[in-house]
Design a protein around this motif. Structure first.
Motif, mmCIF file in Angstrom:
data_model
loop_
_atom_site.group_PDB
_atom_site.id
_atom_site.type_symbol
_atom_site.label_atom_id
_atom_site.label_comp_id
_atom_site.label_asym_id
_atom_site.label_seq_id
_atom_site.Cartn_x
_atom_site.Cartn_y
_atom_site.Cartn_z
ATOM 1 N N ALA A 80 6.055 -4.813 11.300
ATOM 2 C CA ALA A 80 7.499 -5.084 11.337
ATOM 3 C C ALA A 80 7.922 -5.913 10.134
ATOM 4 O O ALA A 80 8.946 -5.642 9.503
ATOM 5 C CB ALA A 80 7.865 -5.800 12.637
ATOM 6 N N GLY A 81 7.125 -6.924 9.779
ATOM 7 C CA GLY A 81 7.462 -7.749 8.624
ATOM 8 C C GLY A 81 7.449 -6.959 7.335
ATOM 9 O O GLY A 81 8.310 -7.142 6.470
ATOM 10 N N HIS A 82 6.467 -6.054 7.218
ATOM 11 C CA HIS A 82 6.380 -5.217 6.015
ATOM 12 C C HIS A 82 7.621 -4.349 5.879
ATOM 13 O O HIS A 82 8.196 -4.238 4.788
ATOM 14 C CB HIS A 82 5.128 -4.345 6.100
ATOM 15 C CG HIS A 82 4.994 -3.354 4.983
ATOM 16 N ND1 HIS A 82 4.535 -3.705 3.729
ATOM 17 C CD2 HIS A 82 5.284 -2.025 4.928
ATOM 18 C CE1 HIS A 82 4.536 -2.624 2.956
ATOM 19 N NE2 HIS A 82 4.980 -1.600 3.656
ATOM 20 N N VAL A 83 8.043 -3.733 6.964
ATOM 21 C CA VAL A 83 9.214 -2.850 6.909
ATOM 22 C C VAL A 83 10.485 -3.665 6.687
ATOM 23 O O VAL A 83 11.365 -3.262 5.904
ATOM 24 C CB VAL A 83 9.317 -2.007 8.200
ATOM 25 C CG1 VAL A 83 10.588 -1.157 8.180
ATOM 26 C CG2 VAL A 83 8.084 -1.103 8.330
ATOM 27 N N HIS A 84 10.584 -4.824 7.314
ATOM 28 C CA HIS A 84 11.798 -5.628 7.182
ATOM 29 C C HIS A 84 11.933 -6.274 5.796
ATOM 30 O O HIS A 84 13.012 -6.775 5.466
ATOM 31 C CB HIS A 84 11.862 -6.680 8.294
ATOM 32 C CG HIS A 84 12.325 -6.127 9.600
ATOM 33 N ND1 HIS A 84 13.660 -6.008 9.933
ATOM 34 C CD2 HIS A 84 11.627 -5.595 10.647
ATOM 35 C CE1 HIS A 84 13.772 -5.462 11.126
ATOM 36 N NE2 HIS A 84 12.549 -5.199 11.584
ATOM 37 N N GLU A 85 10.845 -6.245 5.001
ATOM 38 C CA GLU A 85 10.966 -6.682 3.606
ATOM 39 C C GLU A 85 11.988 -5.849 2.840
ATOM 40 O O GLU A 85 12.489 -6.286 1.802
ATOM 41 C CB GLU A 85 9.614 -6.540 2.898
ATOM 42 C CG GLU A 85 8.579 -7.572 3.258
ATOM 43 C CD GLU A 85 7.268 -7.323 2.527
ATOM 44 O OE1 GLU A 85 7.217 -6.404 1.679
ATOM 45 O OE2 GLU A 85 6.283 -8.041 2.813
ATOM 46 N N HIS A 86 12.299 -4.663 3.353
ATOM 47 C CA HIS A 86 13.258 -3.807 2.667
ATOM 48 C C HIS A 86 14.679 -4.358 2.740
ATOM 49 O O HIS A 86 15.529 -3.953 1.943
ATOM 50 C CB HIS A 86 13.255 -2.402 3.276
ATOM 51 C CG HIS A 86 12.015 -1.618 2.980
ATOM 52 N ND1 HIS A 86 10.892 -1.704 3.776
ATOM 53 C CD2 HIS A 86 11.719 -0.741 1.989
ATOM 54 C CE1 HIS A 86 9.967 -0.893 3.289
ATOM 55 N NE2 HIS A 86 10.429 -0.305 2.204
ATOM 56 N N GLY A 87 14.942 -5.253 3.683
ATOM 57 C CA GLY A 87 16.301 -5.766 3.827
ATOM 58 C C GLY A 87 16.836 -6.386 2.556
ATOM 59 O O GLY A 87 17.885 -5.960 2.037
ATOM 60 N N PRO A 88 16.166 -7.397 1.996
ATOM 61 C CA PRO A 88 16.643 -7.986 0.735
ATOM 62 C C PRO A 88 16.683 -6.969 -0.409
ATOM 63 O O PRO A 88 17.560 -7.048 -1.280
ATOM 64 C CB PRO A 88 15.616 -9.093 0.465
ATOM 65 C CG PRO A 88 15.068 -9.448 1.803
ATOM 66 C CD PRO A 88 15.025 -8.155 2.559
ATOM 67 N N LEU B 72 18.146 -1.280 10.136
ATOM 68 C CA LEU B 72 16.939 -2.095 9.990
ATOM 69 C C LEU B 72 17.035 -3.347 10.860
ATOM 70 O O LEU B 72 16.067 -3.743 11.519
ATOM 71 C CB LEU B 72 16.751 -2.470 8.521
ATOM 72 C CG LEU B 72 15.520 -3.296 8.144
ATOM 73 C CD1 LEU B 72 14.242 -2.526 8.474
ATOM 74 C CD2 LEU B 72 15.552 -3.648 6.662
ATOM 75 N N ALA B 73 18.196 -3.961 10.864
ATOM 76 C CA ALA B 73 18.380 -5.184 11.654
ATOM 77 C C ALA B 73 18.243 -4.922 13.145
ATOM 78 O O ALA B 73 17.843 -5.813 13.903
ATOM 79 C CB ALA B 73 19.750 -5.776 11.350
ATOM 80 N N LYS B 74 18.560 -3.710 13.576
ATOM 81 C CA LYS B 74 18.518 -3.380 14.996
ATOM 82 C C LYS B 74 17.250 -2.633 15.389
ATOM 83 O O LYS B 74 17.110 -2.220 16.547
ATOM 84 C CB LYS B 74 19.729 -2.505 15.357
ATOM 85 C CG LYS B 74 21.071 -3.205 15.179
ATOM 86 C CD LYS B 74 22.211 -2.266 15.524
ATOM 87 C CE LYS B 74 23.566 -2.955 15.386
ATOM 88 N NZ LYS B 74 24.693 -2.035 15.680
ATOM 89 N N SER B 75 16.315 -2.452 14.443
ATOM 90 C CA SER B 75 15.148 -1.613 14.700
ATOM 91 C C SER B 75 14.221 -2.248 15.737
ATOM 92 O O SER B 75 14.157 -3.466 15.891
ATOM 93 C CB SER B 75 14.370 -1.369 13.405
ATOM 94 O OG SER B 75 13.874 -2.586 12.875
#
Length: 219
Positions: free
Chosen positions: A179-187, A123-126
């Protein structure tokens, strides 16, 4: 706008009918088969390299999951995307997604946690490509569902995530901040890996609410 590469085909092999189901579902969910488009089982079988029997079994399952509809004497079609269904879908997901996130935090095996950690790195590198992000979003959801260790809940959530993603793809060109929506999965993934069930449930609920709000903002 549809996603152009397969999301489900690389999942666990299963039977030929399972493989056909995943391949056809991928096309339907990502709108490579457009809403309302006719479904020809012989053509799909030839395109995918499956026999008619597994394709027909897959189509029965997809009809049950509301991704296709069969009309007597008219044929089989991809279902239309009904925006009126958004509230119904979100209503179910708002109950089940937090449940799944909490159970995953409590039940995830070491292998599950290793996979979720790997996905955090991915996810961090997506990239910011819509195709890549949609594909990654679905992969993240399925990893969480699998970590619940409840196959009935997993299957149910995959069904509703398919329907929600189909709506998302329909409005992808008008939706800002994918991108922000998908990166919400990180936490959320981190909370599950850390076995923080309460935080995982809260983050999952917020994710579903944010999804509905984003869609309603463009319709």
């Amino acid at each position: 706008m549809g996603v152009t590469s397969s999301t489900f085909a690389a999942e666990r092999p299963g039977t030929l009918a399972d493989q056909a189901y995943r391949s056809i579902a991928d096309r339907l969910v990502t709108l490579r088969i457009r809403p309302g488009e006719p479904i020809n089982d012989d053509r799909i079988a030839a395109e995918l390299g499956f026999g008619r029997t597994p394709v027909r079994e897959a189509l029965k399952r997809l009809e049950h999951e509301r991704l296709i509809v069969a009309y007597p004497r008219r044929g089989t079609f991809a279902t239309e995307v009904q925006i009126a269904d958004l509230g119904h879908i979100s209503e179910v997901r708002l109950q089940l997604e937090p449940l799944a996130a909490g159970l995953a935090a409590e039940r995830a095996s070491d292998a599950d946690r290793a996979e979720l950690t790997r996905l955090l790195t991915r996810l961090a590198k997506s990239s910011d490509s819509d195709d890549d992000l949609i594909r990654l979003d679905m992969t993240l959801h399925r990893a969480i569902y699998a970590a619940t260790r409840n196959p009935y809940l997993e299957d149910t959530l995959i069904r509703y995530d398919n329907l929600a993603t189909r709506i998302w793809c329909l409005f992808l060109d008008r939706l800002p901040g994918l991108a922000g929506h998908v990166h919400e999965h990180g936490p959320l993934l981190r909370a599950i890996v850390d076995r923080d069930a309460e935080k995982a449930r809260a983050l999952a609920a917020g994710h579903v609410e944010g999804f509905e709000t984003a869609i309603r903002g463009v319709i």
